[in-house]
Enzyme design. Sequence first.
Site, short mmCIF file in Angstrom:
data_model
loop_
_atom_site.label_atom_id
_atom_site.label_comp_id
_atom_site.label_asym_id
_atom_site.label_seq_id
_atom_site.Cartn_x
_atom_site.Cartn_y
_atom_site.Cartn_z
CG HIS A 1 8.90 -30.99 -9.91
ND1 HIS A 1 9.25 -31.91 -10.88
CD2 HIS A 1 7.66 -30.55 -10.25
CE1 HIS A 1 8.27 -31.99 -11.78
NE2 HIS A 1 7.29 -31.18 -11.40
CE LYS B 1 2.97 -1.23 7.67
NZ LYS B 1 2.37 -2.50 7.28
CD1 TRP C 1 14.02 -2.66 13.16
CD2 TRP C 1 15.77 -2.17 11.86
NE1 TRP C 1 14.31 -3.77 12.41
CE2 TRP C 1 15.37 -3.50 11.61
CE3 TRP C 1 16.85 -1.65 11.15
CZ2 TRP C 1 16.01 -4.32 10.68
CZ3 TRP C 1 17.49 -2.47 10.22
CH2 TRP C 1 17.08 -3.80 10.00
CD GLU D 1 1.20 -11.22 1.81
OE1 GLU D 1 2.36 -11.20 1.38
OE2 GLU D 1 0.81 -10.48 2.73
CG ASN E 1 15.05 6.95 9.88
OD1 ASN E 1 15.61 5.87 9.75
ND2 ASN E 1 13.90 7.23 9.30
N GLY E 2 18.56 6.58 9.45
CA GLY E 2 19.34 6.40 8.22
C GLY E 2 20.69 5.80 8.55
CD GLU F 1 5.36 -10.06 7.72
OE1 GLU F 1 6.33 -9.31 7.69
OE2 GLU F 1 4.34 -9.87 7.01
CB CYS G 1 14.93 5.02 13.13
SG CYS G 1 16.31 3.91 13.40
NE ARG H 1 9.57 5.77 10.54
CZ ARG H 1 9.39 5.91 9.24
NH1 ARG H 1 8.18 5.95 8.75
NH2 ARG H 1 10.41 6.03 8.43
CE LYS I 1 1.60 -10.48 6.17
NZ LYS I 1 1.74 -9.70 4.97
O1 M6R Z 1 6.07 -0.26 2.33
P1 M6R Z 1 6.33 -1.32 1.34
O2 M6R Z 1 5.08 -1.86 0.73
O3 M6R Z 1 7.31 -0.88 0.27
O4 M6R Z 1 7.01 -2.48 2.14
C1 M6R Z 1 7.54 -3.60 1.49
C2 M6R Z 1 7.88 -4.68 2.49
O5 M6R Z 1 8.86 -4.26 3.36
C3 M6R Z 1 6.65 -5.12 3.28
O6 M6R Z 1 5.62 -5.52 2.45
C4 M6R Z 1 7.01 -6.29 4.24
O7 M6R Z 1 7.29 -7.43 3.51
C5 M6R Z 1 5.88 -6.49 5.25
N1 M6R Z 1 6.41 -6.76 6.53
C6 M6R Z 1 4.97 -7.59 4.87
O8 M6R Z 1 4.00 -7.87 5.79
#
Ligand code: M6R
Length: 621
Positions: free
Chosen positions: A517, A616, A74, A494, A100-101, A501, A2, A27, A498
Amino acid sequence: MCGIVGYIGKQAAASVLLDGLRRLEYRGYDSAGISIRNGEGFQTLKRTGRVQDLYQEAMRAPDAGTIGISHTRWATHGGVTNQNAHPHLSHDGRLSLVHNGVIENYGLIKRELIGKGVEFESETDSETLVNLIALLYAAELQDPVNEGKPREALMKALRAALAQVEGTYGIALLCADMPDLLFGARKGSPLVIGVGNGENFLASDVTAFAGRTQNVVYLDDGQLAVLSQEDFSVTTLDEVAISPVVDTISWDIEDAELGSYTHFMQKEIFEQPMALENAMRGRFSQDGSTAQFGGLNIEPRELRQVDRILFLGCGTAWHACLVAEYLIEKFARIPVEVEYSSEFRYRNAPLEKNTLVFTLSQSGETIDTLEAQREAQRKGYRVLGITNVVGSTIARENDGGIYQHSGPEIGVASTKAFTAQCHIAAMLGLYFGRMRDMSYSDGCTMVSALRKAPGLIAQALSQAEKIEAIAKKYARFEDFLFLGRQLMFPIALEGALKLKEISYIHAEGYPAAEMKHGPIALISPECPTVAIALKGEIYKKSLANIQEIKARRGPVIAITDAGKEFPQDLADEVIHLPETHEVNHAVLVSVPMQLLSYYIAVERACDVDKPRNLAKSVTVE
Ligand code: M6R
């Protein structure tokens, strides 16, 4: 999660707010809304969908009011509906609030309010909060002590309401009785004041007012703010006045704009050479044999006593923690452990006495990492942070740390922040290594290798077209495997994250030898594998793992630094990278992985910068 923007000034608030909201959309982006103080009340517009939709609607008949609040959502409590979108008006129409929260005890409070005759329009916890404040405010106005003092009455009501609620909040609040004041408060959810000239802003983060002011005040938990056009004041929940420190934002508006790029993710991938330069700037000793960090707030003598390091992070940052584990153990020979922040905070793990804790977080606001940091501090451990966002809560609360200086990362999928974290991890390996057994000449070799990283990344980026062509060919597949060994294992994880997501393709990362395995059962012509095979001790073994996949007719996209040595017919596609010191492997190999995911997502017409269900910075548990 948010985004909040509030404005009070001389300009029409609507366009300032919508502009800010556009920049905060990363956000949260399931619905958005705006409330402008107008006449005796508010003109409020809110709807599901993107900020752009709200913008078009708002601009059909723009309101000229110069004070307002806005929100991009969000969803947590209540579905994605127009009613649940913020701002929420109180039942008496006197207050308008964005939040927000999460208000954890909202159910109980809501029942009490319903008992007092309050009617609700939404399913949100936020509407409960605004109604609670409104009821308390109405009672305060009845008190003769507050006669003619609506500001004092509202502050009392606000304090009383916030004392009752459990959970987290960052709020901006307008009151119909006070057309020249904007109220805010925070606990657990970020809130900053943008200090302008004849105008002030309240926002979840500084990008909201980028280009309008560089001056910012970071509010702490338990603080309330009151903003007017010319002034602002900050107090605590128990009425202690605070003398706020005004900081200056070090980047400018272009950093938060797309420029000639189509997506922020694309822009941020291509910004990586600069992001790494920034991560290194001023951080090597004059003799070029070690790294140095200004903000650790800890004497080298004390650092030499460290027996163990614990790294905490979430998502991509957790992958960077794994990179740090490998590099620090290898180059400094200090045992390192890595935990998900969310697991650590509830696990009550036994830690050795001389453990140093590092939290990694791009945003510096991830609630799980923040709470893990607080838990480690409660237990008496020294916590250092690696964060990108200056002034973020994690950065302000830890005992010292390292800023990444990657510039604003707006694409939801982290790219440049990840490679900067990996590079800083390599520099930490060097730093701790030189304090222990690493020789002067090995230190110098490592420094000069690290300095080459931006140029190497630029070489990897020059293959974007080739990778785009590969992406087009493979975009139709629904399952992918990513394989890497040793340091390349977190890079495989990673790579898989990527891809999932941003393109919604099922992808898994494994250490290549683990294939046999279990995961090898997945191999088929319909499941491509991205396999990392770098020269070194286990190069031949990596080739053997690729053979095993080919034998089962699995398509292979190989990433290698072996040049002509790489067997020609082993893989369907080969992405060649320059050979370099191991300290650069994590950042270098990440680049083709990022490009591959990016172009696959584009080919599948996915919303690259705002993938479904994600936000984010994850500020709710
Ligand atoms: O702001 P942060 O680095 O603490 O965020 C951690 C994760 O939420 C963040 O890396 C998330 O996995 C991303 N969407 C990855 O691309």
